[in-house]
Write an enzyme that holds these catalytic residues in place. Structure first.
Site, PDB file in Angstrom:
ATOM      1  N   SER A 128     -36.099 -14.021 -51.467  1.00  0.00           N
ATOM      2  CA  SER A 128     -36.859 -15.262 -51.342  1.00  0.00           C
ATOM      3  C   SER A 128     -36.415 -16.278 -52.385  1.00  0.00           C
ATOM      4  CB  SER A 128     -38.359 -15.005 -51.521  1.00  0.00           C
ATOM      5  OG  SER A 128     -39.075 -16.229 -51.466  1.00  0.00           O
ATOM      6  N   LYS A 183     -41.738  -8.979 -48.099  1.00  0.00           N
ATOM      7  CA  LYS A 183     -41.178 -10.321 -47.911  1.00  0.00           C
ATOM      8  C   LYS A 183     -41.884 -11.045 -46.761  1.00  0.00           C
ATOM      9  CE  LYS A 183     -38.173 -13.743 -48.203  1.00  0.00           C
ATOM     10  NZ  LYS A 183     -38.094 -14.370 -46.896  1.00  0.00           N
ATOM     11  N   HIS A 186     -45.146 -12.247 -48.063  1.00  0.00           N
ATOM     12  CA  HIS A 186     -44.804 -13.394 -48.914  1.00  0.00           C
ATOM     13  C   HIS A 186     -44.662 -14.646 -48.058  1.00  0.00           C
ATOM     14  CE1 HIS A 186     -41.664 -16.194 -50.237  1.00  0.00           C
ATOM     15  NE2 HIS A 186     -41.993 -15.914 -51.492  1.00  0.00           N
ATOM     16  N   ASN A 187     -43.938 -14.541 -46.943  1.00  0.00           N
ATOM     17  CA  ASN A 187     -43.723 -15.709 -46.101  1.00  0.00           C
ATOM     18  C   ASN A 187     -45.012 -16.169 -45.436  1.00  0.00           C
ATOM     19  OD1 ASN A 187     -41.078 -15.311 -46.834  1.00  0.00           O
ATOM     20  ND2 ASN A 187     -40.269 -15.415 -44.763  1.00  0.00           N
ATOM     21  N   GLU A 190     -46.762 -18.094 -47.939  1.00  0.00           N
ATOM     22  CA  GLU A 190     -46.045 -19.376 -48.040  1.00  0.00           C
ATOM     23  C   GLU A 190     -46.525 -20.346 -46.962  1.00  0.00           C
ATOM     24  OE1 GLU A 190     -41.568 -20.586 -46.797  1.00  0.00           O
ATOM     25  OE2 GLU A 190     -41.723 -18.962 -48.261  1.00  0.00           O
TER      26      GLU A 190
END
Length: 466
Positions: A128, A183, A186-187, A190
């Site tokens: 990232s 991940k 995480h996105n 985001e």
């Protein structure tokens, strides 16, 4: 040049940046792209770093250029392209060679590939930070066998971002698809963080009549406090930028139709499978989908009139709303990771994940230090119940409640902020309304229910008159 320490396939934006980062850290790297001109162009543009780059024109040349046991990073589009590349490498690699999928893979695909009996070692790795992060220091989330991670840990920790305490933001998350799962979440966070910031931007622009310069100033001020983060920082920068063609604020000439690569959608879908409520992320995905329906939105405005009306809210109140919304969003994300850890047997290190996210990645934030500390105290406790964040929410919640209530009253769309508030109000309600749902389910389907008094009588007297 001696043989390369590591190889890389795929010299697109991210792959090229990552390769230069590796070369800059002193690791000889062999590179290959299916378009030979791209490989040659990359080597020619590498400048002084070209001394650490071996540009190859065939897969066989790439493999031969790497010191065994080999390690090769894939930076190719997720999905079939990864499977095709693995198949192409299979006859060229030895059993102890290692292939690392560092793209935005679906963690289910990574699990499948890990279990498929590949004739070489395999790691899935989330990266990232966008192009800037890949070039100068990303956050790295590895998934796979610990011994395989250890083989490349020196490279990954060397190229990773550094937190303020100097700790590299790179770690193995767990087995198989664990890195790509983290991940993915995480996105999702985001998506949600960006959506909440955009909602507050909309209130300032449409409800408070602030121009882009004033909005930029507000964001810049907030970035000096609890909201200090990469996304708030760049929000200040993009709202301050001028369009070189018209001189108008750049944001004012950008079409309001948001793109997406799909990882936020994956997060929302997987949350349903895990029974992990993440309404802020789901609302952000929904909002992006609605943004793409421009014709329908214009038709709605023509039929029902412009929705947003003037609103009077102090900038400090908007700041408090974002603080509360951010905490609620991250709490949902970490709770989802915890649910996955139990479901898939990964033993994911929640405070360790928070520490990896402290630098390099898109959602890096000053709050992550305190989140890591709170999760270390009690990983099983929802983040909103940690004393530090419970106090912060108590002080910021009135602002969130005012923003959502007054924004809704004046027709401002605040899906992510409102979803966070509604989730919080559900989470703080000891006795909710699901008892009625259970009664309804028992009435039409005899599904049964539990009684609060413990009696063993799981069905209601629905056939009897009151």
């Amino acid at each position: 040049m001696a043989q390369a320490r590591i190889g890389l396939i795929g010299l697109g934006t991210m792959g090229a940046a990552l390769a230069l980062n590796i070369a800059e850290k002193g690791f000889p790297i062999a590179v290959w792209n299916r378009t030979t001109a791209v490989t040659r162009g990359f080597a020619a543009a590498a400048g002084p770093l070209a001394a650490h780059v071996i540009a190859t024109e065939t897969l066989a040349e790439l493999v031969a250029a790497i010191a065994p046991p080999r390690a090769i990073i894939l930076m190719v589009p997720a999905g079939q392209a990864v499977d095709d590349q693995l198949a192409a490498l299979a006859p060229l690699l030895d059993a102890d060679d290692l292939v690392i999928d560092a793209g935005n893979a679906d963690f289910h695909d990574t699990n499948r590939r890990d279990a498929s009996g590949l004739p070489f070692r395999f790691l899935g790795m989330g990266v990232s930070g966008g192009e800037e992060g890949a070039r100068h220091g990303p956050a790295i989330m590895g998934g796979g066998d610990a011994a395989d991670w250890d083989r490349v840990a020196d490279v990954m920790t060397a190229i990773a971002a550094r937190a303020e305490d100097g700790t590299p933001c790179a770690a193995r998350m767990g087995d198989a698809g664990a890195g790509h799962f983290v991940k993915m979440v995480h996105n999702g966070i985001e998506y949600a963080d960006m959506q909440m910031i955009a909602e507050v931007y909309g209130l300032m622009r449409d409800g408070m009549g602030m121009d882009a310069a004033a909005i930029s100033s507000a964001f810049a001020g907030w970035n000096e406090g609890a909201l200090q983060s990469y996304l708030i920082e760049i929000s200040a920068r993009v709202t301050a930028a001028a369009d070189p063609h018209t001189g108008r604020p750049m944001v004012d000439v950008i079409l309001d139709r948001a793109g997406q690569k799909g990882t936020g959608r994956w997060t929302a879908i997987e949350a349903q499978h895990l029974s992990a409520p993440i309404p802020v992320i789901e609302a952000a995905v929904m909002a992006r989908n609605v943004s793409s329906r421009l014709d329908e939105r214009l038709a709605g405005e023509a039929r029902f009139g412009p929705a947003p009306q003037p609103i009077r809210i102090a900038p400090q109140t908007l700041e408090q709303a974002l603080i509360a919304g951010k905490i609620l969003c991250y709490a949902q994300g970490f709770a989802m990771i915890s649910a996955a850890s139990q479901r898939f047997g990964w033993t994911l290190d929640l405070p360790g994940i928070a520490r990896v996210w402290r630098a390099g990645c898109i959602i890096r934030s000053a709050m992550l230090n305190d989140m890591a500390a709170a999760l270390a105290e009690d990983p099983a406790r929802n983040l909103v119940l940690a004393p530090f964040f419970a106090s912060l929410i108590e002080s910021a919640l009135p602002g969130l409640r005012q923003v959502v209530a007054e924004g809704a009253a004046q027709g401002h769309a605040l899906p992510a902020l409102a979803s966070g508030l509604m989730w919080f109000d559900l989470m703080r309600t000891g006795r909710g309304t699901a008892n009625l749902i259970q009664a309804q389910r028992d009435f039409f389907g005899a599904h049964g229910f539990q009684r609060i008094d413990g009696l063993d009588d799981p069905h209601g007297p629905w056939g009897q008159s009151a």
